[in-house]
Enzyme design. Structure first.
Site, PDB file in Angstrom:
ATOM      1  CD  GLU A  11      -2.738   1.394   0.177  1.00  0.00           C
ATOM      2  OE1 GLU A  11      -3.380   0.430  -0.271  1.00  0.00           O
ATOM      3  OE2 GLU A  11      -2.788   2.527  -0.339  1.00  0.00           O
ATOM      4  CB  THR A  58      -5.799  -0.456  -3.961  1.00  0.00           C
ATOM      5  OG1 THR A  58      -5.339   0.443  -2.984  1.00  0.00           O
ATOM      6  CG2 THR A  58      -5.190  -1.823  -3.738  1.00  0.00           C
ATOM      7  CG  HIS A  64      -4.835   3.726   2.867  1.00  0.00           C
ATOM      8  ND1 HIS A  64      -5.551   4.880   3.074  1.00  0.00           N
ATOM      9  CD2 HIS A  64      -5.226   3.251   1.657  1.00  0.00           C
ATOM     10  CE1 HIS A  64      -6.337   5.090   2.035  1.00  0.00           C
ATOM     11  NE2 HIS A  64      -6.160   4.118   1.164  1.00  0.00           N
ATOM     12  CG  ASP A 100      -1.253   0.449  -3.677  1.00  0.00           C
ATOM     13  OD1 ASP A 100      -0.398   1.285  -3.305  1.00  0.00           O
ATOM     14  OD2 ASP A 100      -2.368   0.314  -3.112  1.00  0.00           O
ATOM     15  CG  HIS A 101      -1.871   3.880  -5.105  1.00  0.00           C
ATOM     16  ND1 HIS A 101      -1.796   4.654  -3.974  1.00  0.00           N
ATOM     17  CD2 HIS A 101      -2.744   2.877  -4.810  1.00  0.00           C
ATOM     18  CE1 HIS A 101      -2.598   4.162  -3.051  1.00  0.00           C
ATOM     19  NE2 HIS A 101      -3.179   3.064  -3.513  1.00  0.00           N
TER      20      HIS A 101
HETATM   21  C1  GP9 Z   1      -8.998  -0.647   0.547  1.00  0.00           C
HETATM   22  C2  GP9 Z   1      -7.559  -0.578   0.196  1.00  0.00           C
HETATM   23  C3  GP9 Z   1      -7.103   0.839   0.035  1.00  0.00           C
HETATM   24  O1  GP9 Z   1      -9.528  -1.912   0.599  1.00  0.00           O
HETATM   25  O2  GP9 Z   1      -7.280  -1.361  -0.899  1.00  0.00           O
HETATM   26  O3  GP9 Z   1      -7.624   1.409  -1.085  1.00  0.00           O
HETATM   27  P1  GP9 Z   1      -7.014   2.694  -1.795  1.00  0.00           P
HETATM   28  O4  GP9 Z   1      -7.624   3.894  -1.152  1.00  0.00           O
HETATM   29  O5  GP9 Z   1      -5.532   2.676  -1.627  1.00  0.00           O
HETATM   30  O6  GP9 Z   1      -7.413   2.531  -3.202  1.00  0.00           O
HETATM   31 MN    MN Z   2      -3.849   1.583  -2.180  1.00  0.00          MN
END
Ligand code: GP9
Ligand code: MN
Length: 623
Positions: A255, A299, A414, A474-475
């Protein structure tokens, strides 16, 4: 007094207002007690209460469009429909823990599941849902001759004005609580919490109509156009082809992890000691110039891109807008090779519409919040903390039939990057004064620790030696809003050039026996599908895919980002500002140097969007 009541009972406006009140209260109680919406504060409580009012006034108000003779019937019918929608969601929720959507309604297979048990899902106390209707009908019948809904035009106008006002207030409050709620469409539960179930259905209808419109006008010839384009950028797989044949695949979605934290020290301590070691392992491939391609779907976009080698969409999350598409995702491809597939994630399953989309992608299992033991003690922010998440996942992985293709989605690192226990804070925060940036390193360190533990547990559980691990970010986690603090961290001004380079995320592919090295090739998430499939020895050359195998020696070394940026060995074009830079020196150069990059990026993104919007892969066999 009695007389007054008598009088009122014949008054149409009074009837209308009481009915509105009934439905409002009923909706509020249903929202509050029949759905678990996880209300976090008083403000959300107020939003929840206000949310149903606007749509109730509006829909019930529609009865005024009918002739006076038919008006009462129309009114009661509308009232019934709204009650029915509410009740249907309540029953559906008991089974699926989710709200009804039009695409799901159309996939009757979902309801097949519900079929037999619908009866069991209804409770005697549910009769309360119909009590108000009984009262209103009785009232209307008893007072039939005197009671009518012929209100003054001005009053009717007032009803609609109030509806719009209530809706506006609701929307304003919802947006302030969760910015971009409408454009990003991330979570049904969140939407219902902030906008109510009726607005949710309205929104869902508009979204579905939009998707369908694109789909209806698409033709199979468009797929040939895409194929022609893709033929021109094919790359032959190299020596790594089949190196991991038959092995398990474990993808770990890290994340918000950006590549700049790799080998970075904060107050003298490494932020990602585990990943730093892993990168130097003789069996690891590390990609230093690997970008994310995600857009608003965050994500979920990364998941879509990685499993399909198609781009996410310019607006919204493809997981929610196009979950009904026909796709050719890795889990489905690997099914043919005898693989089982699963996703592990500690958040609830409807977030990003994952529960629906994973079926489309061909996943056999989705281990979500309900499969884990999630208590407040081991949760923070969105859900289960990464360390207990991985701990609890081990027996689940062990239960899978091999070989497997799996993705583990971490969560703790996150935004807003909070930790709630001292023991989780393994390094000190930085002190730029920007809380987001300062906390970022601490949660990154926590996640790194969880990865280390996971890796060790996989070894102990004998799930290591036949497995390829793919760790990827992921980003981004830190947006442009934090450029001031980032300047301090990076020791350089954050211009569009640096901003684009900050979109690099770590990528490490590790497997015992794999020949490791550091890879300088420029690539992005779109390239992961062919990279992984080629490693497994699965030929992909005829697939519709926009990426190329990162290990193919003759591949084009480049990356296209969702905002139209493009990075090649020579130049870096920033799509947002339109500025062209020399790749190595970072110096701004004449815009014409990037004309090709700009055009190439646009062409590729448009073609990919065409595939997704037009659901073109359904024409695959017709070509
Ligand atoms: C939520 C997690 C976070 O289930 O995957 O989502 P994001 O805000 O990073 O897209
Ligand atoms: Mn994410």
């Amino acid at each position: 007094m009695n007389n007054r009541l008598q009088q009122l009972s014949k008054n149409g406006l009074f009837f209308f207002l009481i009915a509105t009140l009934f439905l409002w209260v009923k909706s509020y109680f249903a929202f509050k007690f029949s759905f678990s919406l996880n209300i976090e504060n008083n403000f959300q409580e107020i939003i929840l209460a206000i949310a149903p009012l606007g749509s109730i006034l509006f829909f019930l108000g529609l009865s005024f469009l009918f002739s006076k003779k038919k008006r009462m019937k129309a009114f009661l019918t509308l009232y019934f429909i709204m009650s029915f929608v509410l009740y249907a969601n309540v029953v559906y929720y008991r089974f699926f823990n989710d709200f009804i959507t039009i695409p799901v309604l159309m996939q009757y297979k979902n309801f097949g599941q519900l079929g037999g048990s619908a009866g069991e899902l209804m409770l005697t106390t549910d009769l309360l849902f119909w009590l108000d209707i009984a009262i209103l009908i009785t009232w209307a019948v008893v007072k039939r001759t005197e009671l009518n809904l012929s209100l003054k035009k001005r009053t009717i106008g007032l009803v609609f004005a109030s509806a719009i006002m209530a809706l506006g207030v609701n929307l304003g409050m919802a947006e302030s609580e969760r910015p971009q709620l409408l454009t990003r469409t991330f979570d049904r539960a969140m939407f219902v919490k902030l906008m109510g179930v009726y607005n949710f259905h309205l929104y869902d209808s508009v979204m579905t109509a939009n998707t369908q419109k694109h789909r209806v006008f698409a033709e199979s010839s468009e797929l040939s156009e895409v194929r022609n384009y893709l033929n021109s950028k094919k790359a032959e797989p190299g020596e790594y082809f089949g190196e991991a044949e038959g092995k398990n695949v474990v993808l770990v979605s890290m994340e918000s992890l950006q590549n700049f934290v790799i080998n970075k020290k904060v107050n003298g301590k490494e932020v990602t000691p585990f990943l730093n070691d892993l990168i130097n392992d003789k069996n690891s491939l590390y990609f230093n110039n690997f970008y994310h391609n995600t857009g608003q779907g965050k994500t979920s976009d990364s998941e879509f891109i990685i499993d399909n080698s198609l781009y996410g969409l310019p607006r919204g999350a493809v997981f929610t807008t196009n979950a009904g598409n026909e796709l050719n995702a890795t889990p489905n491809i690997l099914k043919e090779e005898g693989y089982t597939s699963a996703v592990f994630h500690g958040n609830h399953d409807s977030f990003w519409n994952r529960d629906v989309m994973y079926e489309t992608l061909g996943y056999d299992r989705f281990f979500s919040k309900k499969d884990y033991n999630v208590t407040d003690d081991i949760s923070v922010n969105y859900g289960l903390k990464d360390i207990p998440f991985f701990e609890q996942s081990i027996p689940m992985v062990q239960g899978l039939e091999e070989p497997y293709y799996t993705r583990f989605i971490t969560l703790t690192h996150h935004y807003p990057f909070t930790l709630n226990k001292e023991e989780d804070k393994m390094i000190d925060q930085t002190n730029t004064g920007d809380g987001t940036v300062d906390r970022y390193f601490q949660t990154a360190r926590y996640m790194d620790e969880s990865l280390k533990k996971f890796f060790e547990s996989m070894k102990d559980a004998d799930e290591y030696k036949d497995t390829v691990f793919v760790f990827y970010g992921d980003h981004y986690g830190i947006s442009e809003n934090h450029n001031r603090a980032m300047k301090e961290i990076m020791g350089t001004e954050i211009r569009p050039y640096e901003h684009t380079q900050l979109q690099r995320v770590p990528l490490i592919i590790h497997s015992p026996g794999l020949e490791g090295k550091k890879m300088e090739t420029i690539g992005s998430q779109i390239d992961l599908k062919p990279t992984i499939l080629n490693l497994l020895g699965v030929k992909t050359e005829n697939d519709i895919q926009f990426g190329t195998d990162l290990l193919a020696p003759d591949r084009e070394s480049d990356a296209i980002l969702r905002d139209g940026s493009m990075i090649t060995e020579d130049y870096l074009y920033d799509g947002e500002s339109g500025i062209c830079y020399d790749h190595d020196s970072g110096e701004e150069v004449e815009g014409t140097h990037c004309d090709d990059l700009k055009e190439d990026a646009q062409t590729e993104l448009n073609l990919s969007d065409k595939v997704v919007y037009g659901d073109l892969l359904r024409f695959k066999d017709e070509e």
